[in-house]
Design a protein around this motif. Structure first.
Motif, PDB file in Angstrom:
ATOM      1  N   TYR A 370     132.095  24.494 113.162  1.00  0.00           N
ATOM      2  CA  TYR A 370     131.022  25.494 113.244  1.00  0.00           C
ATOM      3  C   TYR A 370     131.207  26.567 112.186  1.00  0.00           C
ATOM      4  N   GLN A 371     130.053  27.188 111.845  1.00  0.00           N
ATOM      5  CA  GLN A 371     130.108  28.371 110.978  1.00  0.00           C
ATOM      6  C   GLN A 371     129.544  29.554 111.742  1.00  0.00           C
ATOM      7  N   TYR A 372     129.948  30.699 111.292  1.00  0.00           N
ATOM      8  CA  TYR A 372     129.511  31.932 111.971  1.00  0.00           C
ATOM      9  C   TYR A 372     128.820  32.830 110.949  1.00  0.00           C
ATOM     10  N   ARG A 373     127.739  33.464 111.401  1.00  0.00           N
ATOM     11  CA  ARG A 373     127.036  34.416 110.531  1.00  0.00           C
ATOM     12  C   ARG A 373     127.228  35.798 111.121  1.00  0.00           C
ATOM     13  N   ILE A 389     128.666  34.670 105.823  1.00  0.00           N
ATOM     14  CA  ILE A 389     128.837  33.385 106.516  1.00  0.00           C
ATOM     15  C   ILE A 389     130.341  33.079 106.527  1.00  0.00           C
ATOM     16  N   LEU A 390     130.867  32.791 107.732  1.00  0.00           N
ATOM     17  CA  LEU A 390     132.315  32.604 107.875  1.00  0.00           C
ATOM     18  C   LEU A 390     132.625  31.257 108.552  1.00  0.00           C
ATOM     19  N   TYR A 402     136.454  39.494 109.791  1.00  0.00           N
ATOM     20  CA  TYR A 402     135.456  39.980 108.822  1.00  0.00           C
ATOM     21  C   TYR A 402     135.637  41.492 108.694  1.00  0.00           C
ATOM     22  N   ASP A 403     135.902  41.961 107.478  1.00  0.00           N
ATOM     23  CA  ASP A 403     136.048  43.403 107.231  1.00  0.00           C
ATOM     24  C   ASP A 403     134.689  43.982 106.864  1.00  0.00           C
ATOM     25  N   PRO A 427     125.349  25.833 107.759  1.00  0.00           N
ATOM     26  CA  PRO A 427     125.018  27.104 107.080  1.00  0.00           C
ATOM     27  C   PRO A 427     123.516  27.263 106.941  1.00  0.00           C
ATOM     28  N   GLY A 428     123.023  28.413 107.377  1.00  0.00           N
ATOM     29  CA  GLY A 428     121.607  28.675 107.266  1.00  0.00           C
ATOM     30  C   GLY A 428     120.772  27.969 108.297  1.00  0.00           C
ATOM     31  N   GLY A 429     121.431  27.268 109.236  1.00  0.00           N
ATOM     32  CA  GLY A 429     120.686  26.513 110.231  1.00  0.00           C
ATOM     33  C   GLY A 429     120.286  27.375 111.418  1.00  0.00           C
ATOM     34  N   VAL A 430     119.908  26.665 112.477  1.00  0.00           N
ATOM     35  CA  VAL A 430     119.437  27.367 113.665  1.00  0.00           C
ATOM     36  C   VAL A 430     120.629  27.984 114.391  1.00  0.00           C
ATOM     37  N   ASN A 431     120.437  29.218 114.874  1.00  0.00           N
ATOM     38  CA  ASN A 431     121.483  29.848 115.657  1.00  0.00           C
ATOM     39  C   ASN A 431     121.552  29.183 117.029  1.00  0.00           C
ATOM     40  N   VAL A 432     122.740  28.741 117.389  1.00  0.00           N
ATOM     41  CA  VAL A 432     122.874  28.096 118.685  1.00  0.00           C
ATOM     42  C   VAL A 432     123.784  28.884 119.610  1.00  0.00           C
TER      43      VAL A 432
END
Lengths: 458, 198
Positions: A370-373, A389-390, A402-403, A427-432
């Motif tokens: 998973y990625q995190y925004r 994006i992390l 994330y600082d 990345p850039g997809g739907v937030n789930v």
């Protein structure tokens, strides 16, 4: 007279005399001491007393008998049995004895009520055979011949040259022998002969065993499947809230069989998103997986084994349960479905780093891949001031940080900001994932134009 | 003369043997007493017999067993799924495998576990030298029964001589009572044997 015949004569007289004296001594001992010689007719008391041994028994009151004593008691059929005491129970004035032969594996079937008993204290090997032989007519004849020879040797004419013995003396010998037999016979007939023939009879048991059962009627009723867990059409954020609790992180179902033979097997096939299926350990592409066998949890509930939260990622699942009973009847398959979204994250933490502080957001990665925004937005007008994006390469359990940039919100602005963490499948997809917010604020550094982000509201 | 002197001195040392000869008469007293008491006894506690060396063994179904003897599984009598009012029967061979000339008599006892569910509804009939007729025993001599297995305790036999055997036809019958399906009961027949005094 030659030396050889002399030795034979003397030896014969000694042996015959000793045997005769022994007989008289035993008779006397029997009367005076209540001692009874016992001929063992069989060998269930081996090795203490073998068949053919002569036991020496002495009558003692039953009160002094103890477990472990060897006693001789009359049996119901008029014989004598000599076995070891395994139990003594008082019964009024008398005692009830339970006996068992040393080589027998069970106690005697009969128990013996006695007020006194002959206790065997001593055994003489093989002498019983001799005593037993004496009871036969042949034994009596042998004894008579022995005695007559002894009398002839003792009283007969020694010297052919001497005068003939008087006629009276010659009659005395046979008359004396017959008289002795008569005396002995009277003693025996009067019950005064203190010896007995005793059995130490053997016992043995054998047994056979078989098992009976009531027949089970023919079972034609198929088993019934119900109550899948997760429930049909259930949905959840993450696997844990919907998984079966009877067996952690597993799929459960209830299978019952009223036909009598009982549920034999329960299987489930798990398909995700219509294009991948569970092969017992992981999800693989396609829908051709074999159904996986479920095992009984308790009663009628069955569960899978091997599922984990890591395997049960977000997606739409279809479950197909099947079952058979012991008679081979197949249940109607039960189809059930549920939907998983990504598991929510815990509230991200915020810590100030460095001497002058700098807000650092940190949280635990809950899913592989998973990625995190992360978004920083002004609290007053929700304007996005920063975004990152992390975590594209992070794994479950790792800490993602994330600082918050000091330049958030642009130069010269201070105030409160929200930090929002969202989960994306791509990345850039739907937030789930479920967003969570952490407040930060921004203040000027004292005595300068630099700004810093700090944890917490202003 | 000298020889006679030696002879006399020896005689005086051992005696002429008259005392020993008289003591030997005790042998006749003792033998007379034993013989008489053995065959003509007033107290009945002295029974003549012969001394027997050996060992007693009773064996079932052709299985030679030495101590400790455990119950052997008897596959001949299959009571699985015995229906209400139904019978099953089989022949059991009882053999005197004793060592030496040891004859025996035996009893037959029975037990059936789970008496409430099944064991108490089983009865048994035993016929010596009986024959199988389907699932029943016929002919021969009735030794026991019909009697509840848990009440079976009979003296079964004429004397079983060494190396002789009896064929017992054992028939187990279930009562007409309806019982819980699948209930089981372990049925055991035990044969305690006792040596017969020759």
């Amino acid at each position: 007279m030659t030396t050889t015949t002399r030795i034979v004569r003397e030896t014969f007289l000694w042996v015959a005399g000793a045997l005769g004296a022994l007989c008289l001594l035993v008779l006397a001992a029997g009367w005076l001491l209540n001692v009874t010689p016992l001929v063992f007719g069989s060998g269930s008391m081996s090795p203490a007393y073998e068949a053919g041994d002569l036991g020496v028994a002495r009558e003692v009151p039953a009160a002094s008998l103890e477990v472990g004593d060897v006693v001789s008691v009359p049996t119901s059929d008029g014989g004598l049995v000599t076995h070891r005491i395994v139990d003594v129970a008082p019964a009024g004035e008398q005692f009830l004895l339970t006996l068992q032969g040393d080589t027998n594996n069970v106690p005697d079937a009969d128990r013996y009520l006695v007020s006194s008993a002959d206790r065997v204290d001593l055994g003489i090997p093989h002498l019983g055979y001799v005593v037993n032989a004496a009871t036969s007519p042949f034994g009596l004849v042998v004894a008579t011949v022995v005695v007559l020879i002894a009398l002839w040797l003792g009283f007969g004419r020694r010297d052919r040259t001497g005068p003939d013995a008087p006629r009276r003396a010659r009659l005395l010998v046979p008359a004396g022998a017959v008289g002795a037999i008569v005396v002995g016979g009277l003693l025996g007939a009067g019950g005064q002969a203190p010896w007995a023939f005793t059995s130490a009879y053997w016992t043995d048991t054998a047994s056979v065993r078989t098992t009976a059962s009531v027949p089970v009627p023919l079972d034609t009723t198929p088993p019934v499947l119900s109550a899948p867990v997760p429930a049909n059409n259930a949905s959840g954020a993450g696997w844990a809230p919907v998984a079966c609790t009877s067996r952690a992180s597993q799929i459960c179902v209830t299978a019952t069989d009223t036909g009598g033979s009982g549920v034999a097997t329960v299987f489930v096939k798990v398909v995700r998103n219509g294009n991948e299926c569970w092969n017992g350990s992981v999800f693989v592409a396609g829908t051709a997986c074999q159904p996986q066998q479920m095992t009984v949890v308790s009663g009628t509930q069955y569960a899978t084994t091997g599922l984990t939260a890591a395997v049960m990622t977000a997606g739409t699942y279809q479950l197909t349960f099947t079952a058979t009973d012991a008679a081979g009847n197949a249940a109607t398959p039960l189809v059930s479905g549920f939907t998983l979204t990504a598991a929510p994250h815990a509230q991200p933490g915020c810590t100030n780093t460095g001497i002058n502080g700098s807000a650092r957001i940190s949280f635990i990665d809950t899913s592989n891949g998973y990625q995190y925004r992360v978004e920083v937005r002004r609290a007053d007008n929700n304007a996005l001031t920063h975004m990152a994006i992390l975590g594209s390469t992070t794994n479950v359990g790792q800490t993602v940080t994330y600082d918050v940039p000091d330049t958030s919100g642009g130069s010269g602005q201070n105030g409160n900001f929200n930090v929002i963490v969202q989960t994306q499948t791509t990345p850039g997809g739907v937030n789930v994932g479920t967003a969570t917010t952490t407040p930060v604020h921004r203040d000027p550094l004292s005595g300068g134009n630099d700004w810093r982000a700090y944890c917490g509201a202003e | 003369m000298a020889e006679q002197l030696v002879e006399r001195s020896r005689r005086s040392w051992f005696g002429r043997g008259r005392t020993r000869a008289l003591l030997a008469v005790g042998l006749l007293v003792g033998t007379g007493a034993t013989v008489t008491s053995a065959y003509w006894t007033s107290e009945g506690t002295v029974v003549p017999g012969s001394v027997t060396a050996g060992a007693l063994h009773i064996d079932l179904d052709g299985r030679q067993q030495v101590k400790p003897e455990n119950a052997v599984a008897w596959s001949g009598l299959d009571l699985t799924g015995i229906p209400a009012s139904g019978s099953r029967a089989a022949i059991l061979n009882v053999r005197n495998n004793s060592v030496g000339p040891v004859s025996l008599t035996y009893r037959i006892t029975g037990s059936a576990t789970n008496p409430g569910a099944l064991g108490g509804n089983l009865t048994v009939t035993i016929r010596r030298a009986g024959q199988l007729s389907g699932q029943q025993c016929t002919n021969g001599t009735v030794v026991a029964g019909p009697v509840a297995i848990n009440a079976l305790s009979v003296a079964a036999s004429p004397v079983l001589a060494p190396n002789a055997s009896h064929d017992l036809c054992i028939q187990v019958t279930r009562s007409a009572t309806a019982l819980t399906t699948g209930a089981t009961s372990d049925v055991t027949f035990t044969f305690p044997a006792t040596q017969v005094q020759p």
